[in-house]
Design an enzyme around this catalytic site. Structure first.
Site, PDB file in Angstrom:
ATOM      1  N   LYS A   1     -37.304 -25.243  17.129  1.00 50.20           N
ATOM      2  CA  LYS A   1     -38.337 -24.311  17.608  1.00 50.20           C
ATOM      3  C   LYS A   1     -37.962 -23.775  18.990  1.00 50.20           C
ATOM      4  CE  LYS A   1     -42.009 -26.344  14.881  1.00 50.20           C
ATOM      5  NZ  LYS A   1     -43.021 -27.390  14.720  1.00 50.20           N
TER       6      LYS A   1
ATOM      7  N   GLN B   1     -46.635 -31.213  18.251  1.00 50.23           N
ATOM      8  CA  GLN B   1     -45.918 -31.596  17.041  1.00 50.23           C
ATOM      9  C   GLN B   1     -46.617 -32.781  16.362  1.00 50.23           C
ATOM     10  OE1 GLN B   1     -43.102 -29.927  15.838  1.00 50.23           O
ATOM     11  NE2 GLN B   1     -43.357 -31.214  14.033  1.00 50.23           N
TER      12      GLN B   1
ATOM     13  N   ASP C   1     -50.488 -22.825  16.071  1.00 48.73           N
ATOM     14  CA  ASP C   1     -50.361 -23.504  14.777  1.00 48.73           C
ATOM     15  C   ASP C   1     -51.550 -23.154  13.876  1.00 48.73           C
ATOM     16  OD1 ASP C   1     -48.190 -24.942  13.975  1.00 48.73           O
ATOM     17  OD2 ASP C   1     -48.749 -26.793  15.018  1.00 48.73           O
TER      18      ASP C   1
END
Ligand code: NDP
Length: 295
Positions: free
Chosen positions: A53, A97, A120
């Site tokens: 990422k 994460q 997200d």
């Protein structure tokens, strides 16, 4: 034999458009979007994802901020870090994460992220907005699935889609996105009776169960489009480690009209959609138009 839906190439095209959008923001508004990724603990797969990422964020010209925290980080310490990131104007997107270590309540952490920086799309308010059909930051993997489907099927309206899996991060949001496209949506799960025959009725199959090669050729209607979200690391009969999806690619590719491979299907789209969300979030925070390159 099916058409292979090439997520790698589509993701690369999307990243190219994102790069153009980033450069437009810089030239017209002197803004460089910033994405902060927070990783707690030593999970090897999470470390690989975070590295990838960060690399792709920098490649498209955005700022990347990484916070790697020890396994024993407390929930309150993590909340403090997120609240700091919420305040920083140079951070436009925040991603924590998952999975988090057991001592941390993931729901509290996700809902601490400023809803407008929740790239997200897991914040309860973004979930609510998606479900009610209003504008939201859409979870990345479901957004990637939709791009792959739109690329494959000209008009999704009226198609019957079955989604295998009802998680908050994949199954349910994919269902919402497809409803918005006027698909008829069935969401199946581990308690669904006679899954093969439910599956056989669908024009679109989206597999997101986390069970290696669960979907077989006799589950799939000839000509159906199959999107395999699964990422499973297995050891084959010869002792080789390999990555497989939730679909038995070998057999299903003989009956499906189109199918995504694993790897190289949904996976690459997820990070590209994360970068796209970071631009959308930046533009909303600054109240400027989203560059046409990614509209
Ligand atoms: P979860 O474990 O959160 O959810 C799995 C879902 O599948 C549950 O709803 C479960 O049902 C259902 N399920 C499990 N076994 C069966 C079965 N035998 N028959 C029918 N339904 C079943 O998984 P995620 O949604 O997080 O992930 C799913 C897969 O997608 C995983 O392989 C994961 O690695 C992958 N993934 C890939 C991403 C990418 O970027 N490509 C991103 C995110 C995930 P129930 O609710 O009844 O328990």
């Amino acid at each position: 034999m099916s058409t292979v839906i090439d997520g790698k190439t589509l993701a690369s095209k999307l990243r190219f458009s994102i790069k153009q959008a980033v450069s437009e923001l810089k030239i017209e508004h002197n803004i460089v979007p910033g994405l902060a990724v927070v990783l707690v603990g030593q999970d090897p797969a999470s470390h690989v994802y975070v590295k990838s990422k960060a690399r792709q964020t920098v490649e498209v010209g955005m700022h990347s901020f990484e916070h790697r925290l020890p396994e024993n980080t407390s929930e309150n310490e993590l909340v403090d870090i997120i609240e700091e990131l919420n305040q920083k104007p140079e951070v436009n997107g925040i991603l924590v994460q998952l999975p988090l270590p057991d001592q941390i309540n993931s729901e509290r952490i996700i809902n601490t992220i400023n809803v407008n920086k929740d790239v997200d799309g897991f914040h309860i308010e973004n979930i609510g907005r998606l479900s009610s059909g209003s504008s939201s930051l859409v979870p990345c993997t479901p957004a990637g699935c939709l791009i792959l489907l739109r690329h494959t099927i000209e008009n999704l309206s009226g198609h019957h889609a079955i989604i295998l899996g009802r998680s908050n991060i994949v199954g349910k949001p994919v269902g919402q996105l497809l409803l918005k496209e006027n698909c008829t949506v069935t969401i199946a799960h581990s308690k669904t009776r006679d899954l093969p025959s439910v599956c056989q009725r669908a024009d679109i199959v989206i597999a997101a169960v986390g069970v290696p090669e669960l979907v077989k050729d006799n589950w799939v209607k000839p000509g159906a489009t199959v999107i395999d979200v699964g990422i499973n690391r297995i050891t084959d009969s010869l002792g080789n480690k390999k990555l497989v999806g939730d679909v038995d690619y070998e057999s299903v590719s003989q009956v499906a009209g189109a199918i995504t491979p694993v790897p190289g299907g949904v996976g690459p789209m997820t990070i590209a959609c994360l970068l796209q969300n970071t631009i959308i979030a930046t533009c909303r925070q600054r109240q400027i138009r989203i560059p046409p390159a990614i509209e």
